[in-house]
Design an enzyme around this catalytic site. Structure first.
Site, PDB file in Angstrom:
ATOM      1  CE  LYS A  72      -1.044  -0.369   4.936  1.00  0.00           C
ATOM      2  NZ  LYS A  72      -0.072  -1.456   5.163  1.00  0.00           N
TER       3      LYS A  72
ATOM      4  NE  ARG B 126       8.420  -3.250   3.971  1.00  0.00           N
ATOM      5  CZ  ARG B 126       7.159  -3.086   4.377  1.00  0.00           C
ATOM      6  NH1 ARG B 126       6.258  -2.600   3.560  1.00  0.00           N
ATOM      7  NH2 ARG B 126       6.821  -3.393   5.605  1.00  0.00           N
TER       8      ARG B 126
ATOM      9  NE  ARG C 205       9.381  -0.489   8.151  1.00  0.00           N
ATOM     10  CZ  ARG C 205       8.107  -0.431   7.753  1.00  0.00           C
ATOM     11  NH1 ARG C 205       7.799   0.082   6.573  1.00  0.00           N
ATOM     12  NH2 ARG C 205       7.141  -0.864   8.522  1.00  0.00           N
TER      13      ARG C 205
ATOM     14  NE  ARG D  52       5.003  -4.312  10.858  1.00  0.00           N
ATOM     15  CZ  ARG D  52       5.694  -4.181   9.732  1.00  0.00           C
ATOM     16  NH1 ARG D  52       6.873  -4.763   9.606  1.00  0.00           N
ATOM     17  NH2 ARG D  52       5.214  -3.474   8.749  1.00  0.00           N
TER      18      ARG D  52
ATOM     19  NE  ARG E 272      -0.874  -0.136  10.813  1.00  0.00           N
ATOM     20  CZ  ARG E 272       0.006   0.402   9.953  1.00  0.00           C
ATOM     21  NH1 ARG E 272       0.066   1.696   9.789  1.00  0.00           N
ATOM     22  NH2 ARG E 272       0.814  -0.376   9.273  1.00  0.00           N
TER      23      ARG E 272
HETATM   24  P1  ADP Z   1       3.430  -1.191   7.088  1.00  0.00           P
HETATM   25  O1  ADP Z   1       2.563  -0.471   6.116  1.00  0.00           O
HETATM   26  O2  ADP Z   1       4.623  -1.810   6.489  1.00  0.00           O
HETATM   27  O3  ADP Z   1       2.667  -2.131   7.950  1.00  0.00           O
HETATM   28  P2  ADP Z   1       3.906   1.394   8.411  1.00  0.00           P
HETATM   29  O4  ADP Z   1       5.133   2.026   7.919  1.00  0.00           O
HETATM   30  O5  ADP Z   1       2.593   1.924   7.896  1.00  0.00           O
HETATM   31  O6  ADP Z   1       4.030  -0.176   8.144  1.00  0.00           O
HETATM   32  O7  ADP Z   1       3.842   1.460  10.022  1.00  0.00           O
HETATM   33  C1  ADP Z   1       4.900   1.004  10.811  1.00  0.00           C
HETATM   34  C2  ADP Z   1       4.477   0.940  12.271  1.00  0.00           C
HETATM   35  O8  ADP Z   1       4.106   2.233  12.736  1.00  0.00           O
HETATM   36  C3  ADP Z   1       3.262   0.070  12.573  1.00  0.00           C
HETATM   37  O9  ADP Z   1       3.594  -1.310  12.691  1.00  0.00           O
HETATM   38  C4  ADP Z   1       2.802   0.666  13.915  1.00  0.00           C
HETATM   39  O10 ADP Z   1       3.605   0.242  14.990  1.00  0.00           O
HETATM   40  C5  ADP Z   1       3.053   2.155  13.712  1.00  0.00           C
HETATM   41  N1  ADP Z   1       1.843   2.828  13.153  1.00  0.00           N
HETATM   42  C6  ADP Z   1       1.736   3.405  11.931  1.00  0.00           C
HETATM   43  N2  ADP Z   1       0.493   3.874  11.731  1.00  0.00           N
HETATM   44  C7  ADP Z   1      -0.202   3.603  12.864  1.00  0.00           C
HETATM   45  C8  ADP Z   1      -1.552   3.813  13.275  1.00  0.00           C
HETATM   46  N3  ADP Z   1      -2.441   4.414  12.479  1.00  0.00           N
HETATM   47  N4  ADP Z   1      -1.915   3.399  14.514  1.00  0.00           N
HETATM   48  C9  ADP Z   1      -1.048   2.799  15.342  1.00  0.00           C
HETATM   49  N5  ADP Z   1       0.234   2.545  15.010  1.00  0.00           N
HETATM   50  C10 ADP Z   1       0.669   2.940  13.785  1.00  0.00           C
END
Ligand code: ADP
Length: 212
Positions: free
Chosen positions: A13, A122, A152, A163, A88
């Site tokens: 995404k 990645r 990462r 996750r 989320r």
């Molecule tokens: P990915 O899309 O690869 O799952 P992101 O870069 O979007 O990862 O997010 C990395 C981390 O940041 C998440 O695993 C979470 O810990 C935190 N995070 C990001 N957005 C949110 C959100 N809306 N609510 C809670 N935690 C978030």
């Protein structure tokens, strides 16, 4: 046009959001990127975020909602925006609806084996955050910054498992929420980036026609 991109970690995404935002002149807002910037800057929020992210847990709703709403208030997104990684949780989705009008929630999905494989390849640039796929790189340097790309910490296998649990328990219920409000559009993410982008662009063209 204000869009939400939903989907499990590794579904693509983020890359898709960058591309669609560019093609449609939308602002790309990634809460994950915002948190990684806070971590790099060593802020109070960053220190807190580091712990949650590296344990594979979601950040507390109150903090992330405040961060996102403040970003939206200060944004000058004339054509609209793509929210990537927010909401989320159901609570985040409901809070968002109190403040802004979301036109569609694009939900990407792919089998878990595909997600795990993608995440293992990645890489990101530690300076600008640009994402890469390891086997598609001719060198291991960021093409924008010239520094070595990295995996990462939260893309390490044990963290990814946590996750995915967070995703299934806390994020997946949002799919039904957007379905019930008639905003959900599901797209098969188990395809090439070109294939997924073409499907999403077709959907957005239909949306634009419907809104005019
Ligand atoms: P990915 O899309 O690869 O799952 P992101 O870069 O979007 O990862 O997010 C990395 C981390 O940041 C998440 O695993 C979470 O810990 C935190 N995070 C990001 N957005 C949110 C959100 N809306 N609510 C809670 N935690 C978030």
């Amino acid at each position: 046009m204000n869009l939400v991109f939903l989907g499990p970690p590794g579904v693509g995404k983020g890359s898709l959001a960058v591309r669609i935002a560019k093609d449609y002149g939308l602002l790309h807002i990634s809460t994950g990127e915002m948190l990684r910037a806070e971590i790099s800057a060593g802020t109070h929020t960053g220190k807190l975020a580091e712990k949650y992210i590296n344990d594979g847990n979601l950040m507390p709703d109150s903090l992330i909602i405040e961060m996102l709403l403040s970003k939206l208030q200060h944004s000058t997104a004339k054509q609209g925006y793509i929210l990537d990684g927010f909401p989320r949780t159901l609570n985040q989705a409901q809070e968002l609806d109190k403040f802004v009008q979301i036109d569609a929630a694009i939900n990407l999905d792919a089998p878990e084996a595909v997600l795990l494989k993608r995440i293992s390849h990645r890489r990101i640039c530690p300076v600008c955050g640009k994402g890469y796929i390891s086997y598609m790189m001719s060198s291991n340097l960021c093409e924008q910054c010239g520094v070595e790309v990295i995996m990462r910490d939260d893309d390490k296998e044990e963290v990814v498992k946590a996750r995915l649990v967070e995703y299934h328990t806390k994020t997946e219920p949002i799919i039904d929420y957007y379905r019930s409000t008639g905003k959900l559009i599901s797209v098969d993410g188990d395809d090439t980036m070109e294939g997924v982008a073409a499907k999403v662009e077709e959907i957005l063209e239909d949306l634009k026609l419907a809104n005019n």
